[in-house]
Design a protein around this motif. Structure first.
Motif, PDB file in Angstrom:
ATOM      1  N   GLY A 107       0.824  -1.200   0.000  1.00  0.00           N
ATOM      2  CA  GLY A 107       0.000   0.000   0.000  1.00  0.00           C
ATOM      3  C   GLY A 107       0.860   1.252   0.000  1.00  0.00           C
ATOM      4  O   GLY A 107       1.926   1.295   0.621  1.00  0.00           O
ATOM      5  N   ILE A 108       0.406   2.270  -0.710  1.00  0.00           N
ATOM      6  CA  ILE A 108       1.081   3.570  -0.689  1.00  0.00           C
ATOM      7  C   ILE A 108       0.218   4.488   0.171  1.00  0.00           C
ATOM      8  O   ILE A 108      -0.991   4.580  -0.035  1.00  0.00           O
ATOM      9  CB  ILE A 108       1.205   4.154  -2.116  1.00  0.00           C
ATOM     10  CG1 ILE A 108       1.946   3.187  -3.047  1.00  0.00           C
ATOM     11  CG2 ILE A 108       1.866   5.523  -2.085  1.00  0.00           C
ATOM     12  CD1 ILE A 108       3.378   2.919  -2.694  1.00  0.00           C
ATOM     13  N   GLU A 109       0.854   5.135   1.126  1.00  0.00           N
ATOM     14  CA  GLU A 109       0.134   6.028   2.025  1.00  0.00           C
ATOM     15  C   GLU A 109      -0.076   7.390   1.363  1.00  0.00           C
ATOM     16  O   GLU A 109      -1.160   7.952   1.390  1.00  0.00           O
ATOM     17  CB  GLU A 109       0.968   6.183   3.307  1.00  0.00           C
ATOM     18  CG  GLU A 109       0.441   7.143   4.338  1.00  0.00           C
ATOM     19  CD  GLU A 109      -0.735   6.563   5.094  1.00  0.00           C
ATOM     20  OE1 GLU A 109      -0.714   5.352   5.358  1.00  0.00           O
ATOM     21  OE2 GLU A 109      -1.668   7.317   5.383  1.00  0.00           O
ATOM     22  N   ARG A 110       0.999   7.903   0.753  1.00  0.00           N
ATOM     23  CA  ARG A 110       0.948   9.235   0.164  1.00  0.00           C
ATOM     24  C   ARG A 110       2.217   9.500  -0.625  1.00  0.00           C
ATOM     25  O   ARG A 110       3.227   8.808  -0.454  1.00  0.00           O
ATOM     26  CB  ARG A 110       0.845  10.300   1.260  1.00  0.00           C
ATOM     27  CG  ARG A 110       2.027  10.211   2.244  1.00  0.00           C
ATOM     28  CD  ARG A 110       1.827  11.074   3.454  1.00  0.00           C
ATOM     29  NE  ARG A 110       2.157  12.456   3.139  1.00  0.00           N
ATOM     30  CZ  ARG A 110       1.577  13.505   3.725  1.00  0.00           C
ATOM     31  NH1 ARG A 110       0.635  13.332   4.614  1.00  0.00           N
ATOM     32  NH2 ARG A 110       1.936  14.723   3.411  1.00  0.00           N
ATOM     33  N   LEU A 111       2.151  10.487  -1.470  1.00  0.00           N
ATOM     34  CA  LEU A 111       3.350  11.017  -2.131  1.00  0.00           C
ATOM     35  C   LEU A 111       3.241  12.522  -2.034  1.00  0.00           C
ATOM     36  O   LEU A 111       2.188  13.083  -2.332  1.00  0.00           O
ATOM     37  CB  LEU A 111       3.394  10.577  -3.597  1.00  0.00           C
ATOM     38  CG  LEU A 111       4.524  11.129  -4.490  1.00  0.00           C
ATOM     39  CD1 LEU A 111       4.781  10.174  -5.656  1.00  0.00           C
ATOM     40  CD2 LEU A 111       4.272  12.536  -5.032  1.00  0.00           C
ATOM     41  N   HIS A 112       4.294  13.155  -1.540  1.00  0.00           N
ATOM     42  CA  HIS A 112       4.250  14.615  -1.532  1.00  0.00           C
ATOM     43  C   HIS A 112       5.549  15.220  -2.050  1.00  0.00           C
ATOM     44  O   HIS A 112       6.577  14.560  -2.109  1.00  0.00           O
ATOM     45  CB  HIS A 112       3.879  15.154  -0.142  1.00  0.00           C
ATOM     46  CG  HIS A 112       4.918  14.912   0.905  1.00  0.00           C
ATOM     47  ND1 HIS A 112       4.772  13.992   1.903  1.00  0.00           N
ATOM     48  CD2 HIS A 112       6.124  15.491   1.109  1.00  0.00           C
ATOM     49  CE1 HIS A 112       5.844  14.008   2.677  1.00  0.00           C
ATOM     50  NE2 HIS A 112       6.682  14.910   2.211  1.00  0.00           N
ATOM     51  N   LEU A 113       5.433  16.468  -2.461  1.00  0.00           N
ATOM     52  CA  LEU A 113       6.588  17.193  -2.979  1.00  0.00           C
ATOM     53  C   LEU A 113       7.237  17.972  -1.849  1.00  0.00           C
ATOM     54  O   LEU A 113       6.549  18.498  -0.975  1.00  0.00           O
ATOM     55  CB  LEU A 113       6.141  18.184  -4.059  1.00  0.00           C
ATOM     56  CG  LEU A 113       5.926  17.613  -5.457  1.00  0.00           C
ATOM     57  CD1 LEU A 113       5.189  18.640  -6.322  1.00  0.00           C
ATOM     58  CD2 LEU A 113       7.252  17.230  -6.104  1.00  0.00           C
TER      59      LEU A 113
END
Lengths: 492, 405
Positions: free
Chosen positions: A136-142
């Motif tokens: 699972g991917i929780e999030r991606l942020h810059l």
């Protein structure tokens, strides 16, 4: 979709005197966006430049300087999110993470805490043994990278290089869905492959363009989750695995000695393979996050998102399905071929106009075998995909045998040149003229009458004659034809 | 040219760049005479917080010799214009720092709509509130100067992509039929009668110009000052983190890194700046963020909504600029809360991002100038100039400070 219930494969358990343990792992990957300019300034991002030569007024946090968002970086984050089959947030915002350090000129890092650009997703991870897991991917942020503090140039001073300061990073946070070092390695490998397919990050771990923070805890298989420790800044596949193994055993040791694991941030020593405390939970910074008032929220329109989606390249999972379904390759072979964008592209060029399976076998065995043996990257392969395409075509059309083909490949590897011309000039064409083969066979039978007489009783000795014919023809005789004629002459 | 923002911490810092607003002025032929004093990092309402000493208001009370403050934070700009040292001066306004000093010095000052002027190159105090604007002797001069300073700037993400109208042409525009709102919440307890009077005079002048006066309500006004003193310090605590002695400005060496930070910032910043940094760090810290910062942002949204509702009934608002005339140096210096109350009529326009102009209306009984404020709709500086121009003509304010040198 954190699957706390999933218990590690038994082979991944750590067994001690007190019983079995399993490791729970989550990863935060920092992937540098493949962008020529920084996230909020126009300064260059090229690797290896002289210190402090790629620093804008914004990067150096001069008074009154303001960040301006690099839209190219936003696009790359969105494309990566799409590759992770993740929720793309039409509204996202930048926050300031405040802390003091000399390599952080603004006194804060611009990141995305409250409203990341990409939300939950998932990724299929193939493991070495052919199994696969979903992570699972929780999030991606810059966010912005910090500069570099150099502590070893002077015994009494620390030097700061701001070239890296402000470079765009994608922080990709997984759910704690991995259960062993090999699963974690598989995850990083797949993620690296994905960003390279997308061209959103070059995945160069040696240069630190892709690095991992690893969260590790241990528990009894299927039991209550333990306290986790975070190991910072691992920049090789090997270090990631070593750090996990070491950290898991360290935590088990503590628990078995009657202690409790402290939640803390740790560093990995690449020389000793050990981890050590960097800071405890009590010492954790209060980053005083708040929305950056210098920047507007990022709003993405449906049209724009649709356009980005339409322009995505074929990604490894889809490619693999196509290779299996349309090309008839095995899951395993397809998996190896798509594991890397360059490998897949190479294979597809070799397969052009050829039998797909034959091309796959050729690439997997001959080309990849040789590359592995010589430790050469596919991108540096001295024999082009087009040359291999020609070789495979010559095998298919019986112009050369598989054995000769290997010889031609070796010549191309060593000397270069066009395989068709090489076959022509060096007379390597397969002899399919049955008359010529028959003449050779007759000659050999005549020279070895005793051997020929034995064949009927001992059919296995036929192989000796095949060898003799091949030798006489310098490998050029078509083996099937040789076999057929020999059988007719000696067995019937 | 050396830039200090009234602080010791910038040391001899000389920027190798020109701010967008000043570059725009030079483009249009303006001439630089010099830089002016201000409250350190624009934090203050009396210009007593400068590391270079206080600014003295050229005005004196009738028969008095006591030195008065020029207001703040742009006290240097206001005092210089009032004293006739220059025709106009640039200034910034985060909670009233252009308008309140204009009121204290008998000058005109306008804070435009948030985003009208680029913030690029301006030393930041509170990014979401800071705006540049001019302080001048006349409304028309302010219009000419603001037109030059304004315009979209790709280097400031919060800069607005809006055409810049001919503000000067608006100064003489007819006001016939214009509805002017008078917010009842601005009638605060303990306001001097003279301020009540000039406010009423202002209403009469505008009525005479054909305006319709409308009673309006801005119900959340009383929460504006507390919200402002959370949001502004919060942003400032982060904006001022860059003054760490590592790259430019003052550095006071300590035994280790932490001590170097402590000494540099402890000695480099003045008391008021340190106070606001601490307040800001506190309201953003874990466990307090929701109770302070988030709540203040909610208040801010309500205040903007108040204005939106008011502007459904009127075209501009008329209020006093400040709750008092210029006061003596040291009179409020040791009472920050009393000092903060100076901004009571001005902070709302910053919180809502609206344009506000202060125009001198009269002298009080002590012979000190008092200003009236016109708050306009977003991007409607023209109405501010039109109403401001009418007030200026009606007030016939031509008093000048006595010989002050």
């Amino acid at each position: 979709m954190f699957t706390a219930e999933r218990v590690a494969d038994k082979s991944d358990w750590i067994t001690t005197d007190t019983g079995d343990w399993e490791i729970i792992i989550g990863l935060e990957i920092h992937a540098q966006v493949a962008s020529k300019a920084k996230l909020f300034s126009g300064a260059a991002t090229e690797y290896g430049a002289e210190p402090n030569t790629q620093v804008s007024l914004v990067d150096a946090a001069m008074p009154g300087m303001l960040p301006v968002l690099n839209e190219y970086c936003v696009e790359q984050a969105v494309r990566t999110g799409m590759g992770l089959r993740a929720q793309i947030n039409a509204f996202s915002r930048f926050d300031r993470k405040n802390y003091f350090y000399p390599d952080l000129p603004q006194g804060y890092q611009i990141s995305q805490l409250y409203h990341p650009i990409v939300g939950e997703g998932e990724m299929l991870v193939e493991l070495d043994d052919g199994d696969s897991i979903t992570v699972g991917i929780e999030r991606l942020h810059l966010e912005q990278d910090a500069g570099k503090s150099i502590h070893d140039l002077d015994p009494n001073a620390t030097y700061v290089d701001l070239n890296r300061c402000g470079v765009a990073l994608m922080e990709i946070v997984s759910k704690p869905d991995m259960r062993s070092a090999r699963e974690a390695a598989g995850y990083v490998r797949k993620l690296r492959s994905l960003v390279r397919y997308l061209g959103t990050c070059d995945g160069d771990m040696e240069k630190g363009n892709l690095r991992a923070d690893v969260n590790v805890s241990v528990r009894r298989p299927g039991g209550e989750l333990g306290t986790r420790c975070e190991i910072k800044n691992l920049n090789s596949m090997r270090f990631i695995q070593q750090a996990i193994e070491y950290e898991a055993r360290r935590q088990i040791q503590i628990i078995e000695d009657g202690g409790t694991v402290d939640q803390e941030t740790r560093l990995f020593n690449t020389d000793t393979g050990e981890t050590r405390t960097m800071r405890s939970k009590e010492d954790a910074h209060d980053y005083r996050y708040f929305p950056d008032p210098d920047l507007l929220p990022v709003k993405l329109s449906e049209d724009w998102l649709a356009r980005i989606k339409a322009d995505l390249p074929e990604l490894p999972d889809e490619k693999k399905i196509r290779y299996v379904k349309d090309f008839g390759l095995s899951e395993y072979d397809a998996g190896v071929l798509v594991s890397d964008r360059e490998k897949a592209a190479y294979y597809e060029e070799v397969a052009k106009g050829n039998d797909k399976k034959l091309a796959a076998n050729w690439v997997l065995n001959e080309v990849f075998g040789k590359l592995n043996k010589e430790n050469v990257e596919i991108t540096d392969c001295p024999v082009s995909a087009a040359a291999n395409c020609a070789i495979v075509a010559m095998i298919s059309s019986d112009v050369i045998s598989g054995k000769i083909a290997k010889q031609v490949f070796e010549i191309c590897w060593e000397e270069g040149g066009d395989p068709v011309a090489i076959v022509e000039e060096r007379g390597l064409k397969q002899v399919t003229d049955t008359g010529a083969i028959e003449a050779m066979i007759d000659e050999i039978i005549a020279a070895n009458p005793d051997q020929a007489a034995k064949v009927k009783d001992k059919p296995k000795t036929l192989g000796w004659f095949v060898g003799q014919v091949m030798k006489a023809s310098q490998g050029k005789a078509n083996p099937q034809a040789v076999n057929k004629i020999l059988c007719e002459k000696l067995l019937d | 040219m050396r830039t200090t923002a009234g602080s010791k911490i910038l040391g001899d810092f000389t920027p190798p760049y020109e701010s967008t607003v000043s570059a725009n002025l030079w483009r249009d032929g303006a001439v630089m005479l010099g830089k002016l004093n201000m409250d350190e990092f624009a934090m203050g309402s009396s210009n007593e917080n400068s590391a270079f000493g206080p600014v003295v208001n050229p005005w004196r009370a009738k028969g008095g010799e006591q030195k008065l403050v020029p207001g703040g934070s742009s006290g240097g700009s206001a005092a210089a214009v009032a004293a006739g040292l220059c025709l106009g001066a640039t200034a910034t306004d985060t909670g009233g720092s252009i308008r309140q000093p204009a009121s204290f010095t008998g000058t005109v000052g306008i804070k435009p709509t948030y985003g009208r002027c680029s913030r690029w190159g301006i030393v930041a105090f509170a990014s979401s509130l800071d705006q540049a604007g001019p302080i001048t002797r006349t409304v028309e001069d302010a219009a000419i100067m603001l037109r030059s300073m304004s315009g979209h700037d790709p280097k400031d993400s919060t800069s607005l992509k809006a055409d810049v109208p001919d503000f000067a042409a608006a100064c003489t525009r007819s006001l016939k039929g214009l509805r002017i709102g008078v917010p009842k919440e601005y009638r605060v307890e303990g306001m001097p009668a003279e301020i009540e009077k000039i406010w009423a005079d202002g209403m009469d002048w505008l009525r005479a110009e054909g305006c319709e006066l409308v009673d309006v309500s801005l119900p959340h006004t009383k929460y504006a000052l507390p919200a402002y003193y959370i949001i502004a310090p919060a942003e400032a605590s982060s904006n001022l983190a860059r003054y760490d002695g590592m790259r430019y400005g003052t550095r006071i060496e300590g035994a280790d890194l932490t001590e170097t930070y402590e000494k540099t910032r402890g000695q480099g910043f003045g008391e008021e700046v340190r106070r606001r940094i601490m307040i800001g760090a506190y309201v953003l810290s874990a466990g307090f963020y929701d109770a302070y910062y988030i709540r203040a942002q909610k208040v801010r949204a309500r205040i903007a909504e108040d204005f939106k509702n008011a502007f459904s009934q009127c075209d501009a608002l008329l209020t006093p600029t400040a709750p008092s005339a210029a006061f003596g140096i040291n009179a409020k210096f040791n009472d920050p809360v009393k000092m903060y109350l100076n901004d009571i009529f001005t902070v709302t326009a910053n919180l809502a991002g609206l344009p506000g102009i202060s125009v001198p209306a009269a002298l009080d009984n002590a012979g000190l100038p008092l200003g009236l404020q016109v708050i306009g709709k977003a991007l409607d500086e023209e109405t501010c100039f039109a109403v401001g121009g009418a007030l200026e003509r009606a007030a016939c304010f031509n008093a000048k400070p006595g010989k002050w040198w």
